[in-house]
Write a protein that holds these residues in place. Structure first.
Motif, PDB file in Angstrom:
ATOM      1  N   UNK A 254       0.830  -1.214   0.000  1.00  0.00           N
ATOM      2  CA  UNK A 254       0.000   0.000   0.000  1.00  0.00           C
ATOM      3  C   UNK A 254       0.863   1.263   0.000  1.00  0.00           C
ATOM      4  N   UNK A 255       1.861   1.283   0.878  1.00  0.00           N
ATOM      5  CA  UNK A 255       2.647   2.500   1.045  1.00  0.00           C
ATOM      6  C   UNK A 255       3.984   2.420   0.322  1.00  0.00           C
ATOM      7  N   UNK A 256       4.196   1.339  -0.398  1.00  0.00           N
ATOM      8  CA  UNK A 256       5.411   1.154  -1.205  1.00  0.00           C
ATOM      9  C   UNK A 256       6.686   1.337  -0.367  1.00  0.00           C
TER      10      UNK A 256
ATOM     11  N   UNK B 290      -1.844   2.819 -11.120  1.00  0.00           N
ATOM     12  CA  UNK B 290      -0.419   3.058 -10.980  1.00  0.00           C
ATOM     13  C   UNK B 290      -0.196   3.683  -9.604  1.00  0.00           C
ATOM     14  N   UNK B 291       0.828   3.204  -8.910  1.00  0.00           N
ATOM     15  CA  UNK B 291       1.010   3.617  -7.516  1.00  0.00           C
ATOM     16  C   UNK B 291       1.486   5.069  -7.412  1.00  0.00           C
ATOM     17  N   UNK B 292       1.268   5.639  -6.232  1.00  0.00           N
ATOM     18  CA  UNK B 292       1.538   7.062  -6.015  1.00  0.00           C
ATOM     19  C   UNK B 292       3.031   7.386  -5.979  1.00  0.00           C
ATOM     20  N   UNK B 293       3.816   6.519  -5.351  1.00  0.00           N
ATOM     21  CA  UNK B 293       5.226   6.867  -5.158  1.00  0.00           C
ATOM     22  C   UNK B 293       6.092   6.440  -6.331  1.00  0.00           C
ATOM     23  N   UNK B 294       6.014   5.144  -6.651  1.00  0.00           N
ATOM     24  CA  UNK B 294       6.923   4.606  -7.676  1.00  0.00           C
ATOM     25  C   UNK B 294       6.274   4.526  -9.050  1.00  0.00           C
TER      26      UNK B 294
ATOM     27  N   UNK C 254       4.155   2.408 -10.245  1.00  0.00           N
ATOM     28  CA  UNK C 254       4.202   1.033 -10.746  1.00  0.00           C
ATOM     29  C   UNK C 254       2.777   0.504 -10.945  1.00  0.00           C
TER      30      UNK C 254
ATOM     31  N   UNK D  84       4.835  -7.207  -6.700  1.00  0.00           N
ATOM     32  CA  UNK D  84       3.741  -6.245  -6.752  1.00  0.00           C
ATOM     33  C   UNK D  84       3.178  -6.092  -8.173  1.00  0.00           C
TER      34      UNK D  84
ATOM     35  N   UNK E 106      -5.732   8.164   1.540  1.00  0.00           N
ATOM     36  CA  UNK E 106      -5.001   9.224   0.857  1.00  0.00           C
ATOM     37  C   UNK E 106      -5.924   9.927  -0.139  1.00  0.00           C
TER      38      UNK E 106
END
Lengths: 111, 109, 526, 382
Positions: free
Chosen positions: A26-28, B49-53, B55, C127, D238
């Protein structure tokens, strides 16, 4: 809680080849970040969570908690009961605020 | 791929055929199945797609727990598509961080 | 405040059983489940269950679910679906999110039966879309009717990994391999064997190192691991798969018990953080019970009995049954539970890798534990596997002490004996005569029984085997016979196909093979 | 890193409690060269209010006796704290709005605002429309607000654990899992700390254990007029960046704001707290999250579809006159107390750490005026 004595690290942090692997989806949060947090003094499941946010995302640690714990316990040489668990909290699934606000209506029985 | 005939379960009870859109493209599925199942049957793997990376992510637990399969459904972000039933006319969008592709691109220009 | 005497959280095997027991004794019971469909994991379980008749043995999980649900409803239990219990508060109050509305309920008794969540293993690229949990695979193929992928790598050889591998094959997918970091297959040998005989390779002491692919899984790299579960460089293999399915165990979903204030303990043998429960499945909080996987990972059959014990105890504590009645029922359920908790896979043996022989003193098959199938030589040690009998006769390739006995009831002619300790290996009664009816084949949840006739025709034998795949071969079809490892060994011709309602979707395929393959041919491929 | 070697039980200073005040004080002392410190924590570092609060860094609506701590922290510490602690404490200085919906609310807010301006703080009353210009998501029901542009918020987890990490690196020893039962004097000075893990010994003792300080202080005859008060918080999923201001209301329906991560952290009370708090656990109340949700939606209808993913609770350590006790205890030489922060201790914690370090090293807080926070200020009605 188990007694844990914390003092400054004396050796430099040792990177590992799989440090860039995601652990908390979730938070990578990566394995390396978790290892570094432990190196920096975070010594319980909650402290690592509060420092990095692993287990603070949408799923609330339901997917990653065990994997995070096994990294922490391995780094510290402690057992999992010693480093504690994330507390189970309401709501156990995400709830829309408007639904929460609407807490006086009847629940209808299935048809 | 949909399973037409199963050796134990026989045929699957499906609802009416319904139409929905994914990022503006017309799609079909069946009423009562999950959004995730309809997308999977159509070969769609990336839900967001993820927030940080940044992906890609798709179905992971399929029972509403891991929250990896979330998408924007009728304007609402973070909807768990694996436990949300498909309905006629649904507007489904790939989620970028917690926003639409347009909002994400505008912000990250 | 709305009240029911008993609030049950989770409409799976444990919750429904607790509800039924309490309602039978006259209590007012409500069951809440977050899913649109009740039954917990039962509706994803399309295989036949183990145990004894009283444990619903040889019934398929989803049918057990239907039966339990009907029984609960007939007894007047209120079942709230799409009703997520968000929290448990002081004074046995729960907050329920039901179709966009929130309501408060109070009970005198709360039964937490929330089941388990899957464990996950992290590796490079885990992932990516295409890496899924075993539960996801089951939900997609068994509930939604969609194949999880075309070519699948199964990570984990416990019962979940093995059962889901077989289900994937039934759904028409290919299983590229079953791997496990442990040195031995973790689940029932019979589950492994039915996968292995279709040609799926097993790699023990292997782990998945990386999921390949750009935006989705386009391959998997696996490698052998050392004794510390670290990959050994140079042992990497790349598998052509589009899906990696993870089945590495379960953890109790105990957040609500924690939230309720129950005393918790981390117990690896129970699968993780669990509420501490007494012999009646009651937690440290008076009137709050935990049963099924949430109190420690076990089988669905055990979950049902725990639910009954909790339901009975709640009935006693609230005056619905007297002490004698309570003690008698608990004794009965506990005895039944003890039956299930025998054998090599009993909870007390979880994690053990030091067992070398069966209760009967026969050496355990090393090949089975390493590759998923028993070798001819190893099998010769087992009493029910003799092929040196004239005429048609059963060959029971059941080589581990598993609590299961439907085979002894299945044979009306008394050919098969297990005895009262249901974990004992079945033996064949030489006095009784096999008629070749095949009921034993269909009754065996492990699909480990074959009927062999070396005297079928000059130079030819027949082997009858359980078959749960599509398309179903027809009499006269010609193909290959595969051995226990899934290797084609000889030509085979289907001489009969038997399907009937009592066999419950297990078809019996009888194939003709050269007589020298009577002891090795165990599967058919068109 | 954890070590189990060399059982250290004696130090120049024993700190009782492992929250943000302990960590900030230990950090300040170590920076000045005093690192022979043992911090004793019953559970985990920052487990109490330090990591349970919503992160407000506020000067407005503060009692003038603790306002110097808040103003010093905002002017001199918060802006550079991320660099100093080498972690992003997510300090955002984009103001605090305290909202009113009725004339009575406005009257309350005007009164509070006047006290702050008299003490030299830049805070003023603004209209509903002006407030909506600052935060456009606000409902039309808001008719006015107090506005302090130099207020803000920060991440309490990173701040608390950031101070902890720096103190650790500077040589301070932290021991968690040790419950303190009392303090004993030796030759007229506080010296011994009795714990479940035996006796610890320090030349000085700092007691900063939240409301639990009261029972510990009692063992050396010091009565702290501190009670505990139950409060809850909740956090959402978020969301895209919507507003950076910190929010509160005249009616105290809720307080909170959006974090850098994107989630909203909102806290407040439902009115049933005094009865809940009879029980001893950090459990939440079934009516609080619904109550807070209703409050929030009234002010910010746009948040109605946002999902709440967790709720939690904690204890405020509420002092009789709603400001903390930060003082050297003259009746018990060697003992310093910093407790009773009443639920608004996080924003001032970096300054508290500095002031307490001076109390211990120099005998007085010379940088910041804390003369109104003495332990012996409490009197019965005349």
């Amino acid at each position: 809680m188990t007694k844990i004595v914390r003092t400054a690290a004396t050796e430099p942090f040792k990177p590992m080849p799989d440090d860039d692997m995601i652990v908390c989806r979730c938070e990578e949060i990566t394995k390396g970040e978790i290892r570094k947090a432990v190196y920096d003094g975070m010594s319980t499941t909650n402290e690592v969570k509060r420092w990095l946010r692993c287990g603070m995302g949408l799923c609330q640690g339901q997917t990653c908690q065990k994997n995070v714990q096994s990294i922490i316990s391995r780094e510290l040489g402690l057992k999992i009961p010693d480093i504690g668990q994330i507390t189970g909290r309401s709501p156990v699934r995400p709830v829309v605020m408007e639904v929460f606000a609407n807490d006086v209506l009847d629940v209808h029985e299935e048809a | 791929m949909r399973i037409a005939q199963h050796p134990i379960l026989g045929t699957y009870e499906k609802g009416q055929k319904v139409h929905f859109t994914l990022d503006g493209q017309d799609m079909v599925g069946y009423e009562g199945e999950s959004i995730a199942a309809a997308l999977h049957a159509a070969g769609v793997m990336t839900h967001r797609y993820t927030a940080k990376q940044h992906k890609p992510r798709g179905i992971f637990c399929a029972i509403g727990r891991c929250t990896d399969c979330v998408m924007i459904v009728d304007g609402q972000p973070n909807v768990r598509t694996c436990i949300t039933e498909l309905k006629e006319g649904m507007n489904i969008q790939t989620q970028y961080g917690v926003e639409t592709k347009e909002a994400w691109e505008a912000k990250n220009k | 405040m709305k009240r029911h005497e008993v609030l049950v959280i989770g409409a799976g095997p444990a919750g429904l059983s607790a509800a039924i027991e309490a309602a039978k004794n006259g209590m007012d019971v409500a069951v809440f489940d977050e899913n649109a469909r009740p039954g917990g994991q039962l509706f994803k379980q399309i295989h036949k269950f183990f145990g004894s008749k009283e444990h619903h043995a040889k019934e398929r999980g989803f049918n057990i679910g239907k039966d339990l649900l009907k029984e609960a409803r007939d007894l007047g239990v209120k079942v709230y679906l799409d009703a997520t219990v968000m929290g448990i508060y002081y004074d046995k109050e729960i907050l329920v999110n039901h179709n966009g509305e929130v309501d408060h309920f109070k009970g005198d008794t709360i039964v937490i039966a929330t089941g388990a969540a899957e464990n996950m293993v992290s590796f490079k690229g885990w992932d990516k879309p295409g890496v899924i949990g075993a539960g996801a695979a089951q939900a997609l193929m068994n509930l939604q009717g969609v194949q999880p992928g075309e070519k699948i790598l199964m990570v984990g050889s416990g019962n979940v990994g093995l059962v889901v591998s077989f289900q994937l094959l039934q759904a028409g997918c290919q299983v590229a391999a079953v791997i496990d970091a442990a040195p031995r297959v973790g689940g029932y040998g019979v589950h492994a064997s039915k996968v292995a005989r279709t040609g799926v390779p097993f790699y023990m002491k292997h782990t998945v190192v990386e999921a390949l692919g750009e935006d989705k899984v386009e391959g998997a790299v696996i490698a052998e691991v050392d004794d510390h579960f670290q990959p050994i460089p140079g042992t990497e293999k790349t598998l052509d798969v589009d899906t990696i399915c993870i089945a590495v165990g379960l953890s109790p979903m105990s957040q609500l018990a924690d939230n309720a204030g129950c005393e918790m303990k981390f117990l690896p043998k129970k699968g993780g953080n669990v509420p501490v429960v007494n012999e009646y499945n009651e937690t440290s909080m008076d009137g709050i019970f935990c049963c099924g996987d949430v109190a420690g990972i076990e089988e669905a059959s055990s979950a049902m009995l725990q639910g009954k014990i909790a339901g009975s105890t709640a009935s006693y504590k609230n005056g619905y049954i007297d002490e004698d009645e309570w003690q008698q029922s608990v004794e009965k359920y506990r005895a039944s539970l003890e039956q299930l908790r025998t054998g090599m896979f009993a909870p007390q043996n979880k994690g053990r890798t030091d067992m070398t022989e069966t209760d009967e003193g026969i050496p355990l098959s090393k090949s089975l534990l390493a590759k998923g199938y028993v070798t001819d030589e190893e099998l010769a040690e087992f009493p029910a596997c003799s092929t040196k009998v004239s005429g048609v006769h059963p060959v029971i390739e059941c080589t581990q002490n598993i609590p299961c006995d439907p085979c002894q009831d299945a044979c009306k002619f008394g050919c098969i004996k297990v005895g009262s300790n249901i974990s004992k290996l079945p033996v064949i009664n030489p006095e009784a005569t096999c008629t070749g009816c095949g009921m034993c084949i269909a009754s065996c949840s492990g699909q480990a029984i074959f009927l062999v006739n070396e005297d079928y025709e000059d130079g030819f034998a027949t082997v009858a085997l359980p078959y749960e795949f599509l398309p179903l071969p027809q009499a006269g079809d010609k193909g290959k016979a595969l051995d226990r490892s899934g290797k084609p060994v000889c030509d085979a011709e289907i001489v009969s196909v038997k399907s009937s309602k009592v066999m419950d979707m297990t078809n019996i395929l009888t194939m003709k093979v050269p007589v020298e393959y009577a002891g090795t041919a165990r599967f058919y491929r068109a | 890193m954890v070590t189990v070697a060399a059982e250290k039980k004696k130090a120049s200073l024993i700190i009782i409690g492992g929250g943000v005040v302990a960590c900030a004080t230990a950090y300040n002392l170590a920076k000045k060269g005093m690192n022979d410190i043992i911090v004793l924590e019953k559970k985990e570092i920052g487990n109490g209010g330090s990591c349970r609060n919503a992160g407000g860094v506020r000067q407005s609506a503060r009692d003038v006796r603790e306002l110097p701590l808040a103003m010093y922290a905002v002017s001199n510490i918060w802006p550079t704290l991320s660099d100093e602690l080498d972690v992003d404490v997510e300090y955002v200085q984009r103001g605090n709005l305290r909202l009113g919906k009725t004339e009575a609310h406005i009257k309350t807010l005007t009164g509070i605002t006047k006290k702050s301006t008299d003490a030299g703080l830049d805070v003023k009353m603004i209209t509903g429309d002006e407030a909506r210009e600052i935060c456009p998501y606000m409902s039309d029901e808001v008719i006015g607000a107090s506005w302090c542009p130099t207020d803000g918020h920060a991440n309490p987890l990173h701040t608390t654990l950031g101070f902890y990490r720096k103190a650790l690196q500077a040589g301070v020893t932290f021991i968690s899992g040790v419950k303190v039962n009392g303090i004993r004097k030796y030759r007229g000075r506080a010296r011994f700390v009795d714990t479940d893990d035996g006796v610890y010994e320090g030349d000085n003792i700092l007691l900063c254990a939240g409301w639990e300080s009261r029972a510990i202080a009692d063992t050396v005859g010091i009565e702290l007029p501190i009670i505990r008060e139950f409060s809850e918080c909740m956090v959402t999923e978020m969301e895209p960046d919507m507003f950076p201001v910190m929010l509160g209301t005249a009616e105290s329906d809720f307080y909170g704001g959006q974090t850098k991560h994107g989630s909203f952290v909102m806290g407040g009370m439902c009115g049933m707290e005094p009865y809940v708090s009879e029980k001893d656990r950090f459990i939440t109340n079934s009516v609080t999250a619904p109550c807070l949700s209703r409050g929030i939606i009234k002010y910010f209808p746009v948040l109605k579809d946002v999902k709440i993913i967790r709720t939690w609770s904690g204890w405020y350590d509420v002092c009789k006159d709603k400001v903390p006790i930060i003082d050297n205890i003259s009746e018990v030489p060697g003992l310093t107390i910093a407790a009773g922060f009443c639920g608004h201790g996080f924003g001032i914690s970096p300054a508290t750490g500095l002031a307490v370090s001076e109390l211990i090293l120099d005998g007085e807080s010379h940088t910041i005026d804390i003369s109104g926070l003495k332990y012996d200020r409490f009197r019965a009605k005349a």
